[in-house]
Enzyme design. Structure first.
Site, PDB file in Angstrom:
ATOM      1  N   GLY A 126       0.954  -0.969   0.056  1.00  0.00           N
ATOM      2  CA  GLY A 126       0.022   0.097  -0.064  1.00  0.00           C
ATOM      3  C   GLY A 126       0.783   1.164  -0.046  1.00  0.00           C
ATOM      4  O   GLY A 126       0.618   2.316  -0.759  1.00  0.00           O
ATOM      5  N   ASP A 127       1.898   1.273   0.858  1.00  0.00           N
ATOM      6  CA  ASP A 127       2.866   2.572   0.893  1.00  0.00           C
ATOM      7  C   ASP A 127       3.362   2.658  -0.584  1.00  0.00           C
ATOM      8  O   ASP A 127       3.658   3.565  -1.000  1.00  0.00           O
ATOM      9  CB  ASP A 127       3.798   2.065   1.951  1.00  0.00           C
ATOM     10  CG  ASP A 127       3.091   2.229   3.362  1.00  0.00           C
ATOM     11  OD1 ASP A 127       3.134   3.386   3.754  1.00  0.00           O
ATOM     12  OD2 ASP A 127       3.225   1.256   3.920  1.00  0.00           O
TER      13      ASP A 127
END
Length: 404
Positions: free
Chosen positions: A173-174
């Site tokens: 996600g990052d």
């Protein structure tokens, strides 16, 4: 590989201030630095970025640090102090990009919000990455990548049917948010050529995940379909799955192209399925996916993983094994494409790290410097904006600035 002195990297004149921490902001800045941007990373005194202590440590510092912060300069400041905030304002006047991934409102609390920064430098591009974005009812909630992956729809799909959803295994996600941020910066830089103006880029971690969820939403909108976890298969596309071989290994097979499917069926001795008119197209194959998976699975159990790949490669069916990092480190294709490069740390230790991606034919990026120690470049950066030796020494004595 190092860039020749005669070749200028594509972002060689770009000045970037990184005020992020851990993954999302720093990965975006790392990508820019790999292609020549001068990235000044601002991190807290003494402890530095928390990533320095994540995962496996060597001599007290994360090995990951050598990837995430290569090609950057470290300026260590206590941003809670007004004099440190003044230094940022001075740096901003000459910067092209500022990257931050703090909780919304943090920059504003320091007097460093985009409104202030753009008044100082109307050409500045500000990338803001946060869990939920700068607006909306969830704006002020703390957000990490793992939560964003769940909210973005990914975590629901990463499981075997009926079992607990699992995380991907990395902070995807990052990283997705970082890459969306880099795209946003490059778009804003392109637009700045005509307008001469900067702007703010607002990236939410969950949005970056959601943006990669393919047909998930339109299928729900059109049919009320809530896609469920399907293990190693890809629902609605057939056949594509992981099949266990005689030696216990798995072979991934993507036989979902119409002509590929026929070649696959011939290779496994199931010409009857390959010539079946009901299976000519994907929609027909999806209806009989259980039958197809069973046929391929039965064949896979009769051969080793290597033999399965040899057979499938010979008939141009996309297939592969499941790589461990040991497989990656020893794979000739990775080496041929310089996906793995070796650096030498300050103590002489040689370390393999990921190479520079993407590949540009004329102006490629490069690994130019090791990741810095905390505040390694504090003195040179502060003197570069006009502070005297005495002023720098005073800031350090009072704990506002730091050099290890």
């Amino acid at each position: 590989m190092r860039i020749s002195e005669e070749i200028m990297e594509p972002l060689a004149k770009l000045k970037v201030i990184e005020m992020g921490q851990l993954i999302a902001g720093p990965f975006a800045a790392k990508t820019l630095a790999d292609f020549g941007a001068d990235v000044i990373k601002i991190e807290p005194p003494k402890v530095g970025d928390a990533l320095r202590k994540w995962r496996l440590l060597k001599d007290g510092t994360s090995i990951w640090w050598q990837v995430q912060s290569r090609n950057k300069r470290s300026l260590s400041l206590d941003l809670r102090q007004s004099e440190a905030q003044d230094i940022v304002r001075t740096l901003v006047k000459e910067a092209d990009v500022l990257i931050e991934n703090f909780r919304p409102g943090t920059l504003e609390d320091w007097g460093l919000g985009p409104k202030v920064l753009l008044e100082l430098n109307p050409k500045l591009i500000v990338l803001r990455i946060s869990g939920y974005g700068q607006t909306g009812p969830y704006r002020d909630k703390p957000g990490f990548g793992v939560v964003a992956e769940a909210m973005g729809g990914l975590r629901h799909l990463t499981a075997e049917p009926g079992r607990v959803p699992v995380r991907v295994g990395i902070s995807i996600g990052d990283t997705l948010a970082s890459l969306h941020g880099v795209i946003g910066i490059l778009l804003a830089l392109q637009e700045r050529h005509s307008s001469g103006k900067g702007q703010v880029i607002d990236i939410a971690l969950y949005e970056a995940v959601f943006n990669c969820m393919e047909s998930l939403l339109p299928e729900y909108s059109a049919f009320g379909e809530v896609r469920q976890a399907a293990g190693s298969a890809l629902p609605g596309i057939a056949p594509t799955n992981a099949y266990q071989c005689a030696d216990g290994g798995y072979v991934l097979v993507a036989g979902n192209g119409d002509s590929i499917f026929k070649r696959l069926m011939t290779a496994i001795g199931r010409e009857d399925l390959g010539s079946d008119p009901q299976l000519e197209n994907n929609d027909g194959r999806v209806k009989r996916v259980v039958e197809l998976d069973q046929a391929i699975g039965e064949w896979a159990k009769t051969v080793s993983t290597d033999k399965a790949l040899e057979i499938l490669d010979s008939v141009a069916v996309p297939a592969g094994r499941i790589y461990t990092v040991a497989d990656i480190a020893n794979d000739p294709h990775y080496k041929a494409r310089e996906n793995i490069q070796t650096i030498q740390m300050h103590d002489g230790t040689r370390l393999d790290v990921p190479g520079v991606i993407p590949k540009l034919s004329r102006t490629p990026g490069s690994i130019k410097t090791l990741a810095p120690d905390i505040g390694e470049n504090t003195d040179e950066i502060l003197k570069g904006i006009g502070l005297s030796d005495a002023q720098v020494a005073s800031l350090k004595e009072r704990g506002i600035a730091f050099t290890k």
